[in-house]
Design an enzyme around this catalytic site. Sequence first.
Site, PDB file in Angstrom:
ATOM      1  N   TYR B 442       0.820  -1.221   0.000  1.00  0.00           N
ATOM      2  CA  TYR B 442       0.000   0.000   0.000  1.00  0.00           C
ATOM      3  C   TYR B 442       0.852   1.270   0.000  1.00  0.00           C
ATOM      4  O   TYR B 442       1.840   1.354   0.733  1.00  0.00           O
ATOM      5  CB  TYR B 442      -0.812   0.055   1.296  1.00  0.00           C
ATOM      6  CG  TYR B 442      -2.165  -0.625   1.274  1.00  0.00           C
ATOM      7  CD1 TYR B 442      -2.917  -0.741   0.121  1.00  0.00           C
ATOM      8  CD2 TYR B 442      -2.704  -1.130   2.455  1.00  0.00           C
ATOM      9  CE1 TYR B 442      -4.169  -1.355   0.151  1.00  0.00           C
ATOM     10  CE2 TYR B 442      -3.957  -1.736   2.484  1.00  0.00           C
ATOM     11  CZ  TYR B 442      -4.681  -1.839   1.316  1.00  0.00           C
ATOM     12  OH  TYR B 442      -5.912  -2.432   1.356  1.00  0.00           O
ATOM     13  N   GLU B 443       0.399   2.279  -0.735  1.00  0.00           N
ATOM     14  CA  GLU B 443       0.944   3.650  -0.638  1.00  0.00           C
ATOM     15  C   GLU B 443       2.455   3.707  -0.811  1.00  0.00           C
ATOM     16  O   GLU B 443       3.142   4.471  -0.143  1.00  0.00           O
ATOM     17  CB  GLU B 443       0.579   4.285   0.721  1.00  0.00           C
ATOM     18  CG  GLU B 443      -0.887   4.323   1.046  1.00  0.00           C
ATOM     19  CD  GLU B 443      -1.695   5.250   0.139  1.00  0.00           C
ATOM     20  OE1 GLU B 443      -1.096   5.988  -0.673  1.00  0.00           O
ATOM     21  OE2 GLU B 443      -2.925   5.225   0.221  1.00  0.00           O
ATOM     22  N   GLY B 444       2.943   2.928  -1.777  1.00  0.00           N
ATOM     23  CA  GLY B 444       4.392   2.880  -1.989  1.00  0.00           C
ATOM     24  C   GLY B 444       4.965   1.673  -1.280  1.00  0.00           C
ATOM     25  O   GLY B 444       4.925   1.591  -0.063  1.00  0.00           O
TER      26      GLY B 444
END
Lengths: 603, 603
Positions: B442-444
């Site tokens: 998630y998110e990078g």
Amino acid sequence: MAAPYLDAETLNFLLFDVHDLGSVLTQPRYQDYDPESVALFLKSVADFSDQELHPYFREMDASPAHFRDGEIAVHPQVRKYLRKAGEMGLISALFDYDDGGLQMPNMALTAAAYIQEAANNHLPGYAGLTLGAAELILHFADDALKDLYIPKMNTGEWSGTMCLTEPQAGSSLSDIETEATPEGGHYKISGQKIFISGGDYQGAENVVHLVLARFKGAPPGTGGISLFVVPKNRVGEDGSLTPNDVATLGDFEKMGQKGYCTTHLAFGDKGDCRGWLVGEPHRGLHYMFKMMNGARIAVGRGAAAIAMAAYQASLSYARERPQGRSLNPSGKKDVYSEQTLIINHPDVKRMLLLQKTIAEGSLSLVLLAARYQDLSLTHPDEAERLRYHNLLEIITPIAKTYPSEMGSASVSNGLQVLGGYGFCSDFVLQQYYRDIRIFSIYEGTTGIQSLDLLGRKVTMEKGIAWRLLVEEITRSIKAAEASDRLRPYAAQLGNRVEALGGAVGSLLKFASKGDFERFLADATVFMECLGNIVVGWLWLDIAREAEDGLNSANTDYRETFYRQKIRAMQFYYTYELPKTIGLTEVLLNQEGITLESPTDLFG
Amino acid sequence: MAAPYLDAETLNFLLFDVHDLGSVLTQPRYQDYDPESVALFLKSVADFSDQELHPYFREMDASPAHFRDGEIAVHPQVRKYLRKAGEMGLISALFDYDDGGLQMPNMALTAAAYIQEAANNHLPGYAGLTLGAAELILHFADDALKDLYIPKMNTGEWSGTMCLTEPQAGSSLSDIETEATPEGGHYKISGQKIFISGGDYQGAENVVHLVLARFKGAPPGTGGISLFVVPKNRVGEDGSLTPNDVATLGDFEKMGQKGYCTTHLAFGDKGDCRGWLVGEPHRGLHYMFKMMNGARIAVGRGAAAIAMAAYQASLSYARERPQGRSLNPSGKKDVYSEQTLIINHPDVKRMLLLQKTIAEGSLSLVLLAARYQDLSLTHPDEAERLRYHNLLEIITPIAKTYPSEMGSASVSNGLQVLGGYGFCSDFVLQQYYRDIRIFSIYEGTTGIQSLDLLGRKVTMEKGIAWRLLVEEITRSIKAAEASDRLRPYAAQLGNRVEALGGAVGSLLKFASKGDFERFLADATVFMECLGNIVVGWLWLDIAREAEDGLNSANTDYRETFYRQKIRAMQFYYTYELPKTIGLTEVLLNQEGITLESPTDLFG
């Protein structure tokens, strides 16, 4: 096209070159084999795996085995697979010709099973447990039981199981309560068993259960356990089958390996379940453990195979998926350029090399164990047989645990290579991730293997097995020192072995003071450390073999193949082996925190 | 009965004592709060979680979100949860009173979200992304857009999303292709987005998408990306809703977090999708990243919460399950004795302490990040605000990554505590194991966070953030040196920080030579090492606070509670921190293997 789950070239290199199957084949028992015939056999297993195993891998996950109307529905391929595996001799391969077997070396069957497990780990267990059950009957039961069961098990018409675990006992086999009461020439069996892999399934003609049970009044603990053959269906003199009061109570639904049923069985609920004693009374656990060593190595082999299949899947994704750009010398990315394939990113290469070194190192480890098995049985010199037996004893818990624990870590890295897609059901990595997680639990958890390694194997016969293992590693170090390229790595390995030896000495002081809880408290840390070192040792041998290939006129493999093996060794020594520095520190700690009372530790 | 997923006492201790929320509440922005009122708020969130989240945790896994007839069916609790979360102010908590918010400190909302995520990680994301989308609108959009969307988002009537990822671009945001064409006062939007969490679901009245897109002819790379509000339904002047040509193409089926839908959206397939520009053209990624820091910490928080819930589940199993026996001084087991609870086995205690130190250390880390957020916004001294801002910059990728990576490891240990049952669907551990695996993506991904940490944060403004972080750690070390008991651990931490500093210096030489690929090649190893050290630092602070509690007349917590915290710190320093020795070695390697061409490395 090459199978998407296997690196056949590496398997061949490890089997025939690094672990030199040819030298094992010179033993008289294997006189009908040579490397070419084994290679042909493995080719046929690979074709079989392509055709009969791999195509069903995803769908066995999507449509799990499940309990319904007192039976367990499994994928129809289960029965087909068992019959075909039987026809190919995959169940009886190790047995004597006289017992309907092929007298094949364990190393060859290990490679064959590995290929199947890489193709589809949900199926081979059905054959593997049949082999294990048949092996117990062959070794310890009387001729009548052999004649009754072995032929049908060899062909895969009937399958077999090992029934150890009970609900109230779990890993603690001392607490088994299933009861056997003499009645005529057989015994009445009553009790329940759980977690029985391949325990029963819809359409199975017969299932031959090898059941641990106690006579009433038998001594408590493991010394009061006996072994029985308890078939699902009793066999009449005319070969007819009569139900033997073995009921299926359920199937454990699981996170992974969903196609491989895990049953809950009840023996004798109607008072009509018969069992036949195998060997002598009270020797059941002893017999079971003779086979258990093989079963443990088989678990390591399965985990090694999944790690390999996952590595192949990640590698092929990384070679095809464009994303992002490399940094130019100003530290920026040229956004006008095409995206690069992700395999060009250093962090992706790091993850793939981690997968590669764990997957191939694990394979090398299980082949080593198989080699020890073969030589402990067939070496002409009795002292050598004993030496290999002792080496096998100490390597077995490691061969079970390293591929399971580090295989999980490597598959997790493989999932990460795919980013968000790795977590999605449309891609196979998440299935490997779920499937492999059970291997750290099967046939004795990592904690139990670690107690076995440090508590029994390292200390057995005044440390003979530990000394032999260190000797073997030292021999490899000495051999590698002859090479300029390998010498620094040999020295690094020597340092790590010496440091761990110091930690073992420090731990043994607790044992000699009678503080066994403290001695064994960090057994799992010891396992992680020794496993890492052993695989480092095997990588040094792989690199040495590769260097020999480069330096000789040997053209069995491509030059880049050899160079890649040396590079992988260097990766392992750069990124993995240094972990043992911290682990050795942990083993030297004098805190003893985990010996304290739980109420002092937990909220 | 205490919630089975939370240790509320530890949460309170970390929030109010170790991280001293009270001192943050002295800032004028938070004048309406005091520790008591925050504690009451958290109690109401805990009740809400018990009633509206936890009961649906298992069934949202068993009945996943799924695509059907152009819509995604989700559990009916999703809409109910969003409305109730809105009513309680959980979506608008951070916002100004003027914007309908509660002006609550981030630390308090972090604790509130953590409780919900521990109860059921499939639900809070729907509110969390609504908060994030609303925050973007509040900070960067004009009043008309604010007035149109914020009130309905605050109440949870409408939800929000962040639309970044596209099929061809993945993590490489430079390659976004979604297009925006001016048309009147708005823009025509066309393109596809994937992996959109909470992207759309059956019965959603409206979903407010914050979409990254490019004007035709915008510069390539991240500098040509703009941000748009693109609602599922356009809002007429009378408040009526008209479909805005945002189609749901599918839902990604996943290994875990199955109740949280992950959608594939198509904007403008019929040429009728309108978007409204947020802020200035080409500044979209800049805006998005302002919020992204919060989103990244939120990911770490979610993983920390799952690790805590899994720890509670393993702990309660270990306290109830009898199995095996302890060793007596002769190294044997007394088979006549009762079985012992598994929590009495040292290896089980080791696994539970590992879970505890990772779970509580992760919670402490996300609270630290939240504290930095609060003080970087509200501290009266501008220099201090800047200092906290820089600390926040460097701690953010760590707060995202440590709980995700080590949380996964800790949940795996938790599963192992249950043995075979851990792998079975009847027990919750396997669900935590599957759910938490997405947090490293998630998110990078971890790789991207690590590049951010070493490539941007450590080097930013001549290393200011790195120096400030080392200063903070050094301050804790100095404070701990005053205690006889803590002094050896303080010294150990100092050594590890110094060694890592040396490795950073060695890596920076590559950067100063312009070899950025080499500089960053082992960024993930650096992340693992620094994350381990940072959590070691936080444990030293926890132990110091506990010792203060023991030494003072403070009776806020039980004496055993304080002692357990000190013992947990000692466990961390004995078993976890030594790992950084090997990791630092890895960082010093001069091999550069992962910079080589893939064809030289892989078969």
